[in-house]
Each structure stands twice: as structure tokens, then as C-alpha cells.
Design a protein around this motif. Sequence first.
Motif, PDB file in Angstrom:
ATOM      1  N   ILE A  30      17.579  10.286  22.292  1.00 10.66           N
ATOM      2  CA  ILE A  30      18.847   9.799  22.858  1.00 10.66           C
ATOM      3  C   ILE A  30      18.747   9.746  24.377  1.00 10.66           C
ATOM      4  CG2 ILE A  30      21.282  10.389  23.222  1.00 10.66           C
ATOM      5  CD1 ILE A  30      21.313  11.311  20.289  1.00 10.66           C
ATOM      6  N   VAL A  31      18.192  10.801  24.969  1.00 11.00           N
ATOM      7  CA  VAL A  31      18.042  10.817  26.428  1.00 11.00           C
ATOM      8  C   VAL A  31      17.192   9.632  26.877  1.00 11.00           C
ATOM      9  CG1 VAL A  31      17.007  12.069  28.364  1.00 11.00           C
ATOM     10  CG2 VAL A  31      18.410  13.300  26.691  1.00 11.00           C
ATOM     11  N   LEU A  32      16.104   9.413  26.160  1.00 17.72           N
ATOM     12  CA  LEU A  32      15.214   8.306  26.499  1.00 17.72           C
ATOM     13  C   LEU A  32      15.976   6.982  26.415  1.00 17.72           C
ATOM     14  CD1 LEU A  32      12.230   7.981  27.223  1.00 17.72           C
ATOM     15  CD2 LEU A  32      11.818   7.338  24.846  1.00 17.72           C
ATOM     16  N   LEU A  33      16.760   6.855  25.333  1.00 21.76           N
ATOM     17  CA  LEU A  33      17.523   5.618  25.117  1.00 21.76           C
ATOM     18  C   LEU A  33      18.499   5.395  26.262  1.00 21.76           C
ATOM     19  CD1 LEU A  33      17.771   3.483  22.865  1.00 21.76           C
ATOM     20  CD2 LEU A  33      19.855   4.653  22.175  1.00 21.76           C
ATOM     21  N   VAL A  34      19.195   6.484  26.645  1.00 22.80           N
ATOM     22  CA  VAL A  34      20.166   6.359  27.742  1.00 22.80           C
ATOM     23  C   VAL A  34      19.457   5.914  29.014  1.00 22.80           C
ATOM     24  CG1 VAL A  34      21.668   7.689  29.274  1.00 22.80           C
ATOM     25  CG2 VAL A  34      21.862   7.949  26.788  1.00 22.80           C
ATOM     26  N   ILE A  35      18.290   6.505  29.281  1.00 17.91           N
ATOM     27  CA  ILE A  35      17.550   6.122  30.486  1.00 17.91           C
ATOM     28  C   ILE A  35      17.189   4.644  30.432  1.00 17.91           C
ATOM     29  CG2 ILE A  35      15.369   6.430  31.739  1.00 17.91           C
ATOM     30  CD1 ILE A  35      15.539   9.397  31.035  1.00 17.91           C
ATOM     31  N   VAL A  36      16.698   4.206  29.277  1.00 20.45           N
ATOM     32  CA  VAL A  36      16.291   2.800  29.150  1.00 20.45           C
ATOM     33  C   VAL A  36      17.493   1.881  29.361  1.00 20.45           C
ATOM     34  CG1 VAL A  36      15.499   1.076  27.493  1.00 20.45           C
ATOM     35  CG2 VAL A  36      14.255   3.205  27.734  1.00 20.45           C
ATOM     36  N   VAL A  37      18.605   2.229  28.706  1.00 17.86           N
ATOM     37  CA  VAL A  37      19.780   1.359  28.813  1.00 17.86           C
ATOM     38  C   VAL A  37      20.292   1.322  30.244  1.00 17.86           C
ATOM     39  CG1 VAL A  37      22.210   1.143  28.159  1.00 17.86           C
ATOM     40  CG2 VAL A  37      20.478   1.541  26.407  1.00 17.86           C
ATOM     41  N   VAL A  38      20.416   2.496  30.853  1.00 21.07           N
ATOM     42  CA  VAL A  38      20.899   2.538  32.234  1.00 21.07           C
ATOM     43  C   VAL A  38      19.946   1.773  33.144  1.00 21.07           C
ATOM     44  CG1 VAL A  38      21.281   4.059  34.219  1.00 21.07           C
ATOM     45  CG2 VAL A  38      22.242   4.644  31.988  1.00 21.07           C
ATOM     46  N   GLY A  39      18.655   1.988  32.940  1.00 23.48           N
ATOM     47  CA  GLY A  39      17.650   1.275  33.739  1.00 23.48           C
ATOM     48  C   GLY A  39      17.789  -0.219  33.579  1.00 23.48           C
ATOM     49  N   PHE A  40      17.943  -0.669  32.342  1.00 26.72           N
ATOM     50  CA  PHE A  40      18.055  -2.099  32.080  1.00 26.72           C
ATOM     51  C   PHE A  40      19.283  -2.680  32.778  1.00 26.72           C
ATOM     52  CE2 PHE A  40      19.864  -5.538  29.501  1.00 26.72           C
ATOM     53  CZ  PHE A  40      18.820  -6.439  29.561  1.00 26.72           C
ATOM     54  N   VAL A  41      20.408  -1.989  32.596  1.00 25.73           N
ATOM     55  CA  VAL A  41      21.646  -2.497  33.199  1.00 25.73           C
ATOM     56  C   VAL A  41      21.516  -2.534  34.712  1.00 25.73           C
ATOM     57  CG1 VAL A  41      24.086  -1.938  33.584  1.00 25.73           C
ATOM     58  CG2 VAL A  41      23.110  -1.801  31.273  1.00 25.73           C
ATOM     59  N   ALA A  42      20.897  -1.500  35.280  1.00 24.18           N
ATOM     60  CA  ALA A  42      20.752  -1.463  36.741  1.00 24.18           C
ATOM     61  C   ALA A  42      19.860  -2.598  37.231  1.00 24.18           C
ATOM     62  CB  ALA A  42      20.174  -0.118  37.163  1.00 24.18           C
ATOM     63  N   VAL A  43      18.702  -2.762  36.597  1.00 24.84           N
ATOM     64  CA  VAL A  43      17.771  -3.821  37.027  1.00 24.84           C
ATOM     65  C   VAL A  43      18.417  -5.189  36.850  1.00 24.84           C
ATOM     66  CG1 VAL A  43      15.589  -4.954  36.487  1.00 24.84           C
ATOM     67  CG2 VAL A  43      15.693  -2.474  36.635  1.00 24.84           C
ATOM     68  N   ARG A  44      19.114  -5.362  35.723  1.00 22.57           N
ATOM     69  CA  ARG A  44      19.759  -6.643  35.449  1.00 22.57           C
ATOM     70  C   ARG A  44      20.819  -6.915  36.519  1.00 22.57           C
ATOM     71  NH1 ARG A  44      23.967  -8.820  32.580  1.00 22.57           N
ATOM     72  NH2 ARG A  44      23.475 -10.700  31.389  1.00 22.57           N
ATOM     73  N   GLY A  45      21.566  -5.886  36.837  1.00 23.75           N
ATOM     74  CA  GLY A  45      22.610  -6.047  37.849  1.00 23.75           C
ATOM     75  C   GLY A  45      22.041  -6.453  39.199  1.00 23.75           C
ATOM     76  N   LEU A  46      20.891  -5.867  39.533  1.00 25.50           N
ATOM     77  CA  LEU A  46      20.282  -6.207  40.814  1.00 25.50           C
ATOM     78  C   LEU A  46      19.667  -7.606  40.790  1.00 25.50           C
ATOM     79  CD1 LEU A  46      18.529  -2.873  41.847  1.00 25.50           C
ATOM     80  CD2 LEU A  46      20.562  -3.921  42.842  1.00 25.50           C
TER      81      LEU A  46
END
Lengths: 195, 254
Positions: A13-29
Motif C-alpha cells: 500500500i505504501v508503495l502504491l501511494v508513493i507511485v500514485v502521488v509521484g504520478f500525479v505530481a509528475v503529471r501536474g508538472l
Amino acid sequence: MNISPRSHIYRLIVLLVIVVVGFVAVRGLAIPSSWDSENFYRLDSLEELKLQPMHLGGNESCGGASCHDQERVAKHKTQLATVGRGSHKGLACENCHGPLSAHVSDDKKVASAVIDRENKLCLNCHAQLVSRPKDFPQFDTEANGHWYFDVEITKPCLDCHSPHNPRQMAAKKDKSKKQPKATSEQTSTNGEVQL
Amino acid sequence: MTSPSSNARRVFLQKLLAGSAAAGLFMVYRHPVVAALTGDDGDKAPDHDFAFVVDINRCIGCGQCVRACNVENNVPEGQFRTWIERYVVTPSGVHIDSPQGGMNGFDEVDESLAEEALNTFFVPKLCNHCAEAPCIQVCPVGATYRSPEGFVLVDSEHCIGCSYCVQACPYGVRFINHEKRIADKCTWCYHRVSKGKLPACVTVCPTQARLFGDLNDPNSAVAKVRQADNWDVLKPEAHTESMCLYLGLQRVVV
């Protein structure tokens, strides 16, 4: 050792959260702020493209405050209306006098407009080319007027043709040169000789 | 056999189904079809629909348009957003030339060629601002697009210079600007038209071989040309819905 039996799930779950947050952040940028996701382009770029400066003004910009449509300067400077009467009425002043931006910028005259008196200027449009439309007037040594005066292609066109109204005789008259004589019906109301 | 575990699986499957149905509904919620059905059309039809007319019967090949374009848009030397081609059709083949894009006009063709010529004329070329533009479809980053008024434009901030679009254009109107190193093309002088001016090439054309205007205005010259219905487009077989209407276009022109 009391490791929770579900620890592998938590780690996932932690890994998933990191991936999702990372994806959203990169996408946002990566996606520009004014992105139109339906038509897939950056809306701001329209406004940016509008900022490109203009160099050509078109004949409408030759008039104006103290310029080529004022009575005050009429005696000294060619007016829009003068050109508008002759067979060059469809031409842009910028065809022969260069782009507006080199002559006027921010409504102030920055330099005299280019004046080109070379035959090359006229021949750019009037040289005889087989590919030109047949009904376009092209320089011809055999044409009545030219044949009569032995006009060679090297003879200054401006000796005879006014650039602003080419069917009219050039204003400055050199008496030593052969000029077509005006008959009464060829003389227009303003006393200038019409070809 | 109704063990608790198989019940749980059924419940799980039911929830999964409901969940995906809900997600699916959410995804189509903003779909144009749904919007149309619910009468919720966000954007209205654009006010303008621009088009360009090139009249081959009028072009004298003076090159004023090419010079004007290069000055107006700071096009690097040797590259062209618009150019003029000269076609000389002879029994032995078609000769096409475009010295420096025709920017300094043309010298007369060789005498032998001129004698042979069955037909010869000038063809001005520029971006066709296609309604179904292949260059837009291939852009991997969305740096090229068609504005609501019909201008196919390049977002210079966003372009990565991959030159896919250069290859995709059937008319060869795109190039990589070798100063800016990004895709470049005719914009129909978007910056001028948005200020109520005509494109530079149209402004300077001495014979009105180039016309530009709004098809939504029935009195505009372009609307009348389209109405008269004697125009052609380049490469109709490419189905690009070109917005440059040519008058007097011969079939030899490619």
C-alpha cells in the motif's frame, strides 16, 4: 519478533501511494496550466502567438495623422489617392517602398522609406515571362509606345512612366528626350499628359 | 455448496461490477454525446471560419508574397513558409522550379523549353490549414493544433522539434526552423488577422492572386469563391479537408 502477518500488504500500500502521488505530481508538472485536454493544446499559446510584432502595415497604414492623405503634405508627398487613381491602384506601397516597420514604428517616422529607381523594380513584375498570364502587361520592345521610342530594356522606365500612375508621363521632363506629344484629347483635366 | 468463502467471492464480484459500472458512467459523464443529449454544450460554434484562395490564373510570379512573408515572420534565410513554383508542361515531361522559393521572381525559362511548352504557369503554395490535418494527428506532445477559427498553429514553447509533423504533411509546408530548432510553418499571419489585418502575402499581392477571408461572412471574397464551386484543393485524395481553395488548378500540379 512480532511482525504483523499483514506487513507485506502495508508495504504494498505504501508503495502504491508513493507511485500514485509521484504520478500525479509528475503529471501536474508536465501538463501546462492552460492545457485544453479536450482539444489537446495549450490555450495560452494562442495569446502568445498574437504578440508577434507586425512588419507590414498595408496601404491603410499609409494615411493617418500627418501622412500620405493630408492636404498639408499633398504638394510634397505622393498621396494614397494619387496611386489609387492609376493602373497601379491595386499595388501596396510596400511593394516598392519596403515594409512599414523600417519606415515608421510606434507611430513615429524612424527612417525614409526605400526609394528604388532601378528598372529591376519594374521588371520584377513586368518582365516578359511565358509563364505569366497573357493579359498581364509585360515589357515589350515591340509594344507601340516602346517601339516608337526605341526603348531598350536598359532604358530607365522612370524616364517615361510615373511609378505611381504608370500610364501617366513621368513628372520631370527632359526636353532632350523624345516624349510622346500630347494631343488635346490626351490631356487630362489636371494638365498632366496621359499615355 | 455454500461455504462462506464462495459467498465472499460472489459479493466481491458484485461489488467489482458495480464499481466498474460507476466508473464507466463517470467517464462518459462529460462526453460530448452525453453533453449533447443533456443539452449541456459548453462551447458555442466559433464566430469565424477562415479560408484562403489562390488564383493561379492571376499569379505573375513576382515573389512579393514570399519576400513579405519572410520579413513579416522573420523566416530564416533559405527557408520558406510560402513559396512559388513554376510549372512548364512539355510533351517530354513537366518541369518545376522554384529558385529561392521564387522570392526574387523568376528569370525566363530556357528558350528551348519555352518553345516546347504546352502550358506554363505559377503556383503559389502555403499551409492549407487542413480541417483534418495529419500534422496535428502525429504530434506526440500536442504542440500543434487547430484554433477554433481554423488556424493550424505551432506552440513554440511546447514543441520538441521531433519533426514528425514535417514528415506527415502531404504538402511539405512544414520545416524545422534552423534558428529556433522547432517546427515552423505558415500561420496565415495569425498575429495580423487577430488585429483585423490581412496576412502579409495577401496585403502585398499586386494581382489579387491571394485572397483571405471568413467563410461565415457571405459577402467575403472567399465565401463567394466557395459558393461558385469552381475551386479545387491540392491532393484531394489525402482527405485533409484543405482550407486553401485553388482557382485554375490543373491536374499536373502536385
